[in-house]
Design an enzyme around this catalytic site. Structure first.
Site, PDB file in Angstrom:
ATOM      1  N   LYS A 126       0.831  -1.198   0.000  1.00 44.74           N
ATOM      2  CA  LYS A 126       0.000   0.000   0.000  1.00 44.74           C
ATOM      3  C   LYS A 126       0.870   1.256   0.000  1.00 44.74           C
ATOM      4  CE  LYS A 126      -2.880   2.720   3.095  1.00 44.74           C
ATOM      5  NZ  LYS A 126      -3.449   2.817   4.447  1.00 44.74           N
ATOM      6  N   ASP A 145      -6.641   0.816   0.559  1.00 44.19           N
ATOM      7  CA  ASP A 145      -6.748   1.308   1.930  1.00 44.19           C
ATOM      8  C   ASP A 145      -8.096   0.889   2.504  1.00 44.19           C
ATOM      9  OD1 ASP A 145      -8.648   3.067   0.836  1.00 44.19           O
ATOM     10  OD2 ASP A 145      -8.027   4.684   2.173  1.00 44.19           O
TER      11      ASP A 145
END
Length: 230
Positions: A126, A145
């Protein structure tokens, strides 16, 4: 003619069309002026709001300006400097360690590949995806996310639960040209409408596409007709 779209691809196309219209200026909300600041900000943002991170980095980026500043920092002092950030003790350690690795192995520069970024302590896919996209203009995947996870599953675009598996699944149905913006659009929608605890289904531009809608579609109260009868 191209191949016909699968149902999920058609759904994603409609979702993107509506969200692009609803949030035309959607973009990253973290404040930064260079790649190092971006990396630090994204590392701090894990399980913390961007608003809180921006509040902390306003002073942090004045005190620590270079990779050397972070590499030579006292971990306990840095932890105090980011004291309002969640897991600040661990993040301070990650930042100092990553800075030292960048000095020792990357000439003090923020790496520009997924493999090199994820070798930094505390950096996963991420964080690496955000840094690649906004620091190096390299779009290698989709940033997954909490908003992307929640809304993608509510819309039944994916049934995957783990971020890595979800990213791969989303990459198979979201057009590559939209990988970066898909995240920003879902974050904007997640903050404005499709919140974690009380989604505003009544004002949602995706409500009719969403199998998780809280609204009752069995009967149209205005006409008395059921949706199946139309």
């Amino acid at each position: 003619m191209g191949e016909p779209r699968e149902p999920r691809e058609e759904q994603v196309a409609e979702v993107l069309d509506r969200l692009y219209e609803a949030y035309p200026d959607s973009t990253i909300s973290l404040n930064f002026s260079n790649r190092l600041e971006l990396l630090i900000a994204v590392m701090l943002s894990a399980q913390c709001t961007d608003e809180r991170v921006n509040e902390e980095t306003a002073d942090l980026f004045e005190k620590y300006e270079t990779v050397e500043d972070y590499a030579n920092a006292d971990v306990d002092e840095l932890s105090e400097d980011i004291g309002s950030i969640t897991y600040h003790n661990s993040k301070a350690d990650y930042i100092v360690s990553s800075a030292r690795t960048m000095l020792e192995e990357h000439d003090g520069e923020v790496p520009d590949t997924m493999d090199e970024l994820t070798e930094l302590k505390g950096v996963g896919r991420k964080t690496a995806n955000v840094v690649l996209q906004h620091g190096h203009d390299v779009v290698e995947g989709i940033v997954v996310d909490t908003h992307v996870q929640r809304i993608s599953r509510r819309l039944a675009i994916t049934e995957e639960e783990r971020p890595k598996a979800m990213e791969q699944d989303l990459m198979s149905v979201v057009p590559e040209k939209d990988w970066q913006q898909y995240t920003h659009l879902l974050i904007s929608h997640g903050r404005e409408t499709c919140t974690a605890r009380s989604p505003d289904c009544g004002d949602c531009v995706l409500e009719d596409l969403c199998p998780s809608s809280k609204l009752d579609h069995d009967v149209d109260l205005a006409s008395g007709e059921s949706w199946d009868e139309r």
